[in-house]
Enzyme design. Structure first.
Site, short mmCIF file in Angstrom:
data_model
loop_
_atom_site.label_atom_id
_atom_site.label_comp_id
_atom_site.label_asym_id
_atom_site.label_seq_id
_atom_site.Cartn_x
_atom_site.Cartn_y
_atom_site.Cartn_z
N CYS A 3 -15.06 1.05 -10.58
CA CYS A 3 -15.01 2.50 -10.42
C CYS A 3 -13.72 3.04 -11.01
O CYS A 3 -12.63 2.69 -10.56
CB CYS A 3 -15.09 2.86 -8.93
SG CYS A 3 -16.69 2.56 -8.19
N LYS A 63 -17.44 -5.40 1.90
CA LYS A 63 -17.41 -5.57 0.44
C LYS A 63 -16.04 -6.04 -0.03
O LYS A 63 -15.93 -7.03 -0.76
CB LYS A 63 -17.73 -4.23 -0.25
CG LYS A 63 -17.42 -4.23 -1.74
CD LYS A 63 -17.73 -2.91 -2.40
CE LYS A 63 -16.59 -1.98 -2.59
NZ LYS A 63 -15.66 -2.22 -3.69
N ASN A 64 -14.99 -5.34 0.37
CA ASN A 64 -13.69 -5.64 -0.22
C ASN A 64 -13.08 -6.94 0.32
O ASN A 64 -12.14 -7.47 -0.28
CB ASN A 64 -12.74 -4.44 -0.05
CG ASN A 64 -13.14 -3.31 -1.01
OD1 ASN A 64 -13.89 -3.53 -1.97
ND2 ASN A 64 -12.66 -2.10 -0.74
N ASP A 99 -10.87 5.41 0.81
CA ASP A 99 -12.29 5.14 0.56
C ASP A 99 -13.22 5.95 1.46
O ASP A 99 -14.44 5.87 1.33
CB ASP A 99 -12.59 3.64 0.71
CG ASP A 99 -11.96 2.82 -0.41
OD1 ASP A 99 -11.57 3.41 -1.43
OD2 ASP A 99 -11.85 1.59 -0.25
N ARG A 124 -5.89 2.83 -12.81
CA ARG A 124 -5.69 1.78 -11.80
C ARG A 124 -4.95 0.59 -12.44
O ARG A 124 -5.54 -0.41 -12.79
CB ARG A 124 -7.04 1.35 -11.21
CG ARG A 124 -7.76 2.52 -10.55
CD ARG A 124 -9.13 2.14 -10.02
NE ARG A 124 -9.07 1.37 -8.80
CZ ARG A 124 -10.15 0.84 -8.21
NH1 ARG A 124 -11.34 0.99 -8.74
NH2 ARG A 124 -10.03 0.16 -7.08
N ARG A 173 -23.50 -0.77 -5.83
CA ARG A 173 -22.40 -1.70 -6.03
C ARG A 173 -21.78 -2.10 -4.67
O ARG A 173 -21.25 -3.19 -4.54
CB ARG A 173 -21.37 -0.98 -6.91
CG ARG A 173 -19.98 -1.44 -6.82
CD ARG A 173 -19.14 -0.70 -7.81
NE ARG A 173 -19.42 -1.26 -9.13
CZ ARG A 173 -18.98 -0.76 -10.27
NH1 ARG A 173 -18.27 0.34 -10.27
NH2 ARG A 173 -19.25 -1.34 -11.40
N1 EPU Z 1 -1.15 0.39 -8.02
C1 EPU Z 1 -0.20 0.30 -9.01
N2 EPU Z 1 -0.01 -0.93 -9.60
C2 EPU Z 1 -0.73 -2.02 -9.26
C3 EPU Z 1 -1.70 -1.90 -8.25
C4 EPU Z 1 -1.90 -0.67 -7.66
O1 EPU Z 1 0.48 1.27 -9.34
O2 EPU Z 1 -0.50 -3.09 -9.83
C5 EPU Z 1 -1.35 1.68 -7.36
C6 EPU Z 1 -2.75 2.26 -7.60
O3 EPU Z 1 -2.80 3.00 -8.79
C7 EPU Z 1 -2.97 3.09 -6.36
C8 EPU Z 1 -2.21 2.30 -5.28
O4 EPU Z 1 -1.31 1.45 -5.96
O5 EPU Z 1 -2.34 4.34 -6.50
C9 EPU Z 1 -3.10 1.46 -4.39
O6 EPU Z 1 -3.96 0.64 -5.17
P1 EPU Z 1 -4.51 -0.76 -4.65
O7 EPU Z 1 -3.98 -1.83 -5.51
O8 EPU Z 1 -4.27 -0.86 -3.18
O9 EPU Z 1 -6.07 -0.62 -4.94
P2 EPU Z 1 -7.05 -1.74 -5.44
O10 EPU Z 1 -6.63 -3.07 -4.89
O11 EPU Z 1 -7.28 -1.64 -6.90
C10 EPU Z 1 -8.58 -1.65 -3.35
C11 EPU Z 1 -10.04 -1.42 -3.10
C12 EPU Z 1 -10.38 0.03 -3.34
C13 EPU Z 1 -9.51 0.92 -2.46
C14 EPU Z 1 -8.02 0.59 -2.67
C15 EPU Z 1 -7.11 1.33 -1.70
C16 EPU Z 1 -10.98 -3.54 -3.69
C17 EPU Z 1 -11.80 -4.32 -4.64
N3 EPU Z 1 -10.80 -2.26 -3.99
O12 EPU Z 1 -8.37 -1.31 -4.71
O13 EPU Z 1 -11.73 0.16 -2.95
O14 EPU Z 1 -9.72 2.27 -2.78
O15 EPU Z 1 -7.81 -0.82 -2.48
O16 EPU Z 1 -7.43 1.01 -0.39
O17 EPU Z 1 -10.55 -4.06 -2.66
C18 EPU Z 1 -13.84 1.13 -2.93
O18 EPU Z 1 -14.19 0.23 -2.14
O19 EPU Z 1 -14.56 2.13 -3.19
C19 EPU Z 1 -12.57 1.02 -3.60
C20 EPU Z 1 -12.26 1.71 -4.67
#
Ligand code: EPU
Length: 420
Positions: free
Chosen positions: A116, A21-22, A306, A121, A399
């Site tokens: 989610c 998915k990701n 995750d 976030r 999803r």
């Molecule tokens: N963060 C910040 N600022 C930013 C971006 C992130 O402070 O600009 C913080 C977040 O709050 C969090 C940490 O950095 O504490 C990591 O967040 P990350 O950006 O890595 O998460 P994401 O890219 O929003 C993706 C996956 C999530 C998964 C996370 C962590 C996608 C679409 N989503 O989210 O997947 O939990 O990486 O591995 O790739 C899921 O599949 O259920 C899911 C939520």
């Protein structure tokens, strides 16, 4: 609609894992960078992907779906750089459209994403990256407007303040077609980041270092079409491995990259499941009797956040007291721990740590999925509980999991979709 599960049935047989998915939700918007036809294989049939394809089609992409998870995408003649805000707000990864549009069209207006919401976030690191590349960024309460800043757009060095999957991917996309070299330091290293870089390189990009904490992107003038197959889903595989560990059974999980699974299978083995790795499949054998353990989530190659909720269910029925510490999203426990408690689990949350004392049996109950992985955990709990479990809000589960019902039913689980 709800899932109704009658627990207590061993899981036996083979299961095939879908594309990640990701990775898919990054690679599909990355096709916006390409002038030409992208044939993308192993695309999971999940609602997040369907929404993303609708967004791209609405922007003028020619999208066609072929059998067996093939999506053919031609973004040569994009007609709109303002993706439909209502669709964008339905999912998280729609934010990747920002980086792709900035790189190719030097401007974008994209609504803030939904998805989610198990934690705050922020996307400040994405924005920091765009600014470092020379973008003018105008943020309103619900929109991000990007345009070329006074000194033009070009590669730069960006050191992320937090290791972020989304920011790493978005900055890679944004830098792809800009002149000069971009260096991302403290980059995330998840397998789907490597997959995105491999996709873009197949189409002519010059990205090196993906999968390490320093990613380098040398901008190119344009990308051409090509064919690419998405990697298997690490978390989908981990979810089914945890389901077998907790419920008991003997299952061959096919279409996986065992190396990506080490952080998860090592823990399941420590808890008493037997795991046998083959080239592209993993057999798991468990009698459902697990031992206590300690888990702390980390960015890859650590134990994934995750998989936090799914391993929590394993802990909830293990002997002894386990500790589960979350280091990526502190508030993620709240999505499912109360629901598990209503099924008889003994969980105490103390800040970033859940202290989980195993109970002999979980009991069926009516519960609700509050996010994707919380929902997956409740399915596992339902599979190993005594009696019947009804799970509401299953749109969260759908999803991100392709045909979960069909896959589990084929393993002997008693799970149905019911109208209620
Ligand atoms: N963060 C910040 N600022 C930013 C971006 C992130 O402070 O600009 C913080 C977040 O709050 C969090 C940490 O950095 O504490 C990591 O967040 P990350 O950006 O890595 O998460 P994401 O890219 O929003 C993706 C996956 C999530 C998964 C996370 C962590 C996608 C679409 N989503 O989210 O997947 O939990 O990486 O591995 O790739 C899921 O599949 O259920 C899911 C939520």
């Amino acid at each position: 609609m709800k899932y109704e599960i009658t627990g207590g049935h061993r899981l036996e047989g083979n299961i095939t894992i879908s594309g990640a998915k990701n990775a898919a939700v990054a690679i599909l918007p990355a096709a916006l960078l390409v002038k030409g036809v992208c044939r993308i294989e192993n695309v999971p049939d999940i609602s997040d992907v369907r929404i993303l394809l609708d967004i791209l089609a609405d922007m003028g992409a020619v999208v066609s779906k072929e059998p067996d998870g093939v999506v053919v995408l031609d973004c040569t003649n994009i007609t709109s750089i303002n993706p439909d805000p209502d669709l964008v707000r339905k999912m998280r990864a729609s934010y990747y459209i920002m980086g792709a549009l900035l790189s190719r069209f030097h401007q974008a207006s994209v609504a803030l994403p939904g998805g989610c919401n198990f934690a705050s976030r922020p996307i400040d690191q994405h924005i920091k990256g765009f600014r470092a590349l020379g973008a003018h960024v105008d943020e309103t309460d619900d929109y991000v407007h990007l345009s070329e800043g006074p000194f033009g757009l070009r590669g730069n060095r960006i050191s992320l303040d937090v290791v972020s999957v989304g920011a790493t991917i978005n900055i890679i996309m944004a830098a792809c077609l800009l002149p000069g070299q971009t260096i991302i330091e403290h980059a995330a290293k998840e397998p789907h980041i490597v997959d995105l870089a491999n996709f873009l390189n197949t189409m002519g990009a010059r990205i090196s270092g993906a999968g390490t904490d320093t990613v380098k992107i040398r901008g190119v003038e344009s990308l051409r079409g090509g064919t690419y197959a998405i990697i298997p889903d690490q978390i989908e595989a981990g979810t089914y491995l945890a389901a077998v560990a907790a419920t008991g059974g003997n299952v061959l999980v096919q279409n996986v990259i065992p190396k990506h699974m080490d952080c998860i299978t090592n823990k399941l083995q420590e808890m008493g499941a037997r795991v046998i790795n083959y080239d592209d499949s993993i057999r798991i054998i468990s009698d459902g009797k697990l031992h206590r353990t300690t888990v702390k989530t980390h960015p890859y190659p650590g134990f994934p956040t995750d998989m936090q909720a799914q391993i929590c269910v394993c802990m909830a029925k293990a002997d002894g007291t386990s500790r589960l510490t979350e280091s990526v999203y502190e508030t993620r426990f709240f999505g499912y721990c109360t629901e598990l408690a209503s099924m008889g689990a003994d969980i105490m949350i103390n800040g970033k740590t859940a202290v989980v004392t195993g109970v002999k049996t979980l009991k069926g109950a009516s519960v609700s999925a509050n996010d994707l992985r919380a929902g997956a955990a409740l399915v596992i709990a339902g599979l190993c509980a005594e009696g019947t479990t009804k799970i509401g809000n299953i749109h969260f589960i759908e999803r991100g999991y392709e045909n979960m019902l069909g896959k589990l039913t084929a393993l002997g689980a008693k799970i149905n979709r019911i109208e209620e």
